[in-house]
Design a protein around this motif. Structure first.
Motif, mmCIF file in Angstrom:
data_model
loop_
_atom_site.group_PDB
_atom_site.id
_atom_site.type_symbol
_atom_site.label_atom_id
_atom_site.label_comp_id
_atom_site.label_asym_id
_atom_site.label_seq_id
_atom_site.Cartn_x
_atom_site.Cartn_y
_atom_site.Cartn_z
ATOM 1 N N SER A 54 0.854 -1.191 0.000
ATOM 2 C CA SER A 54 0.000 0.000 0.000
ATOM 3 C C SER A 54 0.889 1.239 0.000
ATOM 4 N N ALA A 55 1.985 1.146 -0.756
ATOM 5 C CA ALA A 55 2.968 2.236 -0.764
ATOM 6 C C ALA A 55 2.373 3.506 -1.353
ATOM 7 N N PRO A 56 2.473 4.653 -0.648
ATOM 8 C CA PRO A 56 1.950 5.909 -1.192
ATOM 9 C C PRO A 56 2.777 6.435 -2.361
ATOM 10 N N THR A 57 4.048 6.042 -2.425
ATOM 11 C CA THR A 57 4.918 6.487 -3.525
ATOM 12 C C THR A 57 5.555 5.259 -4.155
ATOM 13 N N ARG A 58 4.936 4.740 -5.196
ATOM 14 C CA ARG A 58 5.422 3.533 -5.848
ATOM 15 C C ARG A 58 6.813 3.724 -6.435
ATOM 16 N N GLU A 59 7.072 4.882 -7.028
ATOM 17 C CA GLU A 59 8.311 5.075 -7.766
ATOM 18 C C GLU A 59 9.535 4.926 -6.866
ATOM 19 N N SER A 60 9.513 5.571 -5.699
ATOM 20 C CA SER A 60 10.674 5.502 -4.811
ATOM 21 C C SER A 60 10.840 4.098 -4.247
ATOM 22 N N PHE A 61 9.720 3.423 -3.958
ATOM 23 C CA PHE A 61 9.790 2.060 -3.447
ATOM 24 C C PHE A 61 10.408 1.135 -4.495
ATOM 25 N N GLU A 62 9.908 1.196 -5.731
ATOM 26 C CA GLU A 62 10.406 0.319 -6.781
ATOM 27 C C GLU A 62 11.870 0.604 -7.087
ATOM 28 N N ALA A 63 12.248 1.869 -7.089
ATOM 29 C CA ALA A 63 13.634 2.231 -7.367
ATOM 30 C C ALA A 63 14.566 1.670 -6.302
ATOM 31 N N TYR A 64 14.137 1.751 -5.040
ATOM 32 C CA TYR A 64 14.971 1.237 -3.942
ATOM 33 C C TYR A 64 15.135 -0.268 -4.047
ATOM 34 N N VAL A 65 14.036 -0.989 -4.259
ATOM 35 C CA VAL A 65 14.106 -2.454 -4.321
ATOM 36 C C VAL A 65 15.002 -2.897 -5.473
ATOM 37 N N ARG A 66 14.890 -2.248 -6.608
ATOM 38 C CA ARG A 66 15.666 -2.663 -7.786
ATOM 39 C C ARG A 66 17.156 -2.397 -7.634
ATOM 40 N N THR A 67 17.556 -1.554 -6.673
ATOM 41 C CA THR A 67 18.981 -1.312 -6.452
ATOM 42 C C THR A 67 19.617 -2.368 -5.549
ATOM 43 N N GLN A 68 18.804 -3.261 -4.947
ATOM 44 C CA GLN A 68 19.354 -4.245 -4.025
ATOM 45 C C GLN A 68 20.137 -5.312 -4.789
ATOM 46 N N PRO A 69 21.323 -5.664 -4.326
ATOM 47 C CA PRO A 69 22.196 -6.588 -5.060
ATOM 48 C C PRO A 69 21.569 -7.959 -5.315
ATOM 49 N N SER A 70 20.715 -8.431 -4.417
ATOM 50 C CA SER A 70 20.146 -9.775 -4.564
ATOM 51 C C SER A 70 18.925 -9.810 -5.472
ATOM 52 N N VAL A 71 18.437 -8.655 -5.920
ATOM 53 C CA VAL A 71 17.225 -8.597 -6.738
ATOM 54 C C VAL A 71 17.570 -8.748 -8.213
ATOM 55 N N GLU A 103 14.857 -9.186 -10.585
ATOM 56 C CA GLU A 103 13.792 -8.484 -11.307
ATOM 57 C C GLU A 103 12.624 -8.202 -10.381
ATOM 58 N N LEU A 104 12.063 -7.014 -10.489
ATOM 59 C CA LEU A 104 10.834 -6.635 -9.795
ATOM 60 C C LEU A 104 9.811 -6.262 -10.862
ATOM 61 N N THR A 105 8.670 -6.965 -10.857
ATOM 62 C CA THR A 105 7.660 -6.782 -11.899
ATOM 63 C C THR A 105 6.332 -6.390 -11.276
ATOM 64 N N VAL A 106 5.682 -5.370 -11.829
ATOM 65 C CA VAL A 106 4.328 -5.002 -11.399
ATOM 66 C C VAL A 106 3.349 -5.948 -12.072
ATOM 67 N N VAL A 107 2.603 -6.709 -11.255
ATOM 68 C CA VAL A 107 1.622 -7.660 -11.780
ATOM 69 C C VAL A 107 0.283 -6.972 -12.006
ATOM 70 N N SER A 108 -0.170 -6.200 -11.029
ATOM 71 C CA SER A 108 -1.444 -5.489 -11.166
ATOM 72 C C SER A 108 -1.482 -4.324 -10.190
ATOM 73 N N VAL A 109 -2.325 -3.344 -10.503
ATOM 74 C CA VAL A 109 -2.529 -2.184 -9.637
ATOM 75 C C VAL A 109 -4.025 -1.990 -9.451
ATOM 76 N N HIS A 110 -4.465 -1.877 -8.193
ATOM 77 C CA HIS A 110 -5.884 -1.689 -7.899
ATOM 78 C C HIS A 110 -6.002 -0.673 -6.777
ATOM 79 N N ASP A 111 -6.533 0.509 -7.102
ATOM 80 C CA ASP A 111 -6.592 1.612 -6.134
ATOM 81 C C ASP A 111 -5.175 1.899 -5.628
ATOM 82 N N ASP A 112 -4.957 1.809 -4.300
ATOM 83 C CA ASP A 112 -3.630 2.099 -3.766
ATOM 84 C C ASP A 112 -2.825 0.839 -3.503
#
Length: 217
Positions: A47-64, A66-75
């Motif tokens: 329920s992240a209020p700011t998807r962009e910063s969350f996704e950017a942070y996760v994708r910078t992690q060495p063990s990640v 791929e991070l893929t958005v499957v679906s978006v519904h409301d928040d």
């Protein structure tokens, strides 16, 4: 007889918590975790209020990988995460002892897990493994799913109970089938893949907490 435990773990004390819960006011809920050799695939929603910063942070992690958005519904956003767990992680301790994650929700400070093990001995081995690995778990509750305090749904989480009940009442298991996984997904604001996995886990939990204990007795 199987045993269910509810425990808490500091967010910074395990790899997944550090990866997913370190950006602002965010709530993460695990949907499913599948190990594939050295890598794992995880479905979770936020329920992240700011998807962009969350996704950017996760994708910078060495063990990640791929991070893929499957679906978006409301928040709420459903993600698929391909990653390589570190050795001797908290979740590895669960999976190596045939434990199952029934429910897991985390935020900036704490994650709360509901885990199921096949026996008290398996759970004791899990506690010992956590102690050796310095995982600071806080065990809040332990119970057998067939005891009166196990709740009204035989070990099912609320989302599992609601989804399975909706599927049965609307003819998903009828012949011919009267509703699809996509229609169920639209009802709950998740993907059809998440519906299939939620129904599978719900049925597995019902068997393990109702039929197998009777056979063991």
């Amino acid at each position: 007889m199987s045993v269910i435990t509810e425990l808490a773990l500091p967010t910074g004390a395990f790899q997944l918590g550090r990866m997913l819960s370190r950006v602002g006011d965010i709530q993460v809920t695990l949907e499913t975790l599948l190990p594939f050799g050295d890598r794992s695939v995880l479905l979770f929603h936020t329920s992240a209020p700011t998807r962009e910063s969350f996704e950017a942070y996760v994708r910078t992690q060495p063990s990640v990988a791929e991070l893929t958005v499957v679906s978006v519904h409301d928040d709420r956003t459903l993600y698929r995460l391909d990653w390589t767990p570190d050795d001797h992680t908290f979740l590895d301790s669960v999976l190596s002892l045939d434990g199952h994650v029934l429910e897991a929700t985390g935020g900036l400070d704490t994650w709360v897990f509901k885990l199921r093990f096949r026996s008290h001995d398996a759970f004791s081995s899990f506690q010992e493994a956590c102690s050796k690995a310095d995982h600071p778990i806080d065990v809040r509750r332990i119970y057998n799913p067939t005891t009166p305090d196990a709740g009204p749904w035989h070990g099912l989480t609320k989302p599992q109970h609601e989804t399975l009940r909706y599927a049965v009442e609307n003819g998903y298991y009828s012949l011919p089938r009267e509703i699809s996984t996509q229609e169920i997904a639209d009802e709950f604001g998740i993907s059809d893949q998440a519906v299939s996995e939620r129904l599978r886990r719900a049925i597995e939990t019902l068997v393990l907490t109702t039929l197998l204990p009777e056979a063991e007795e």
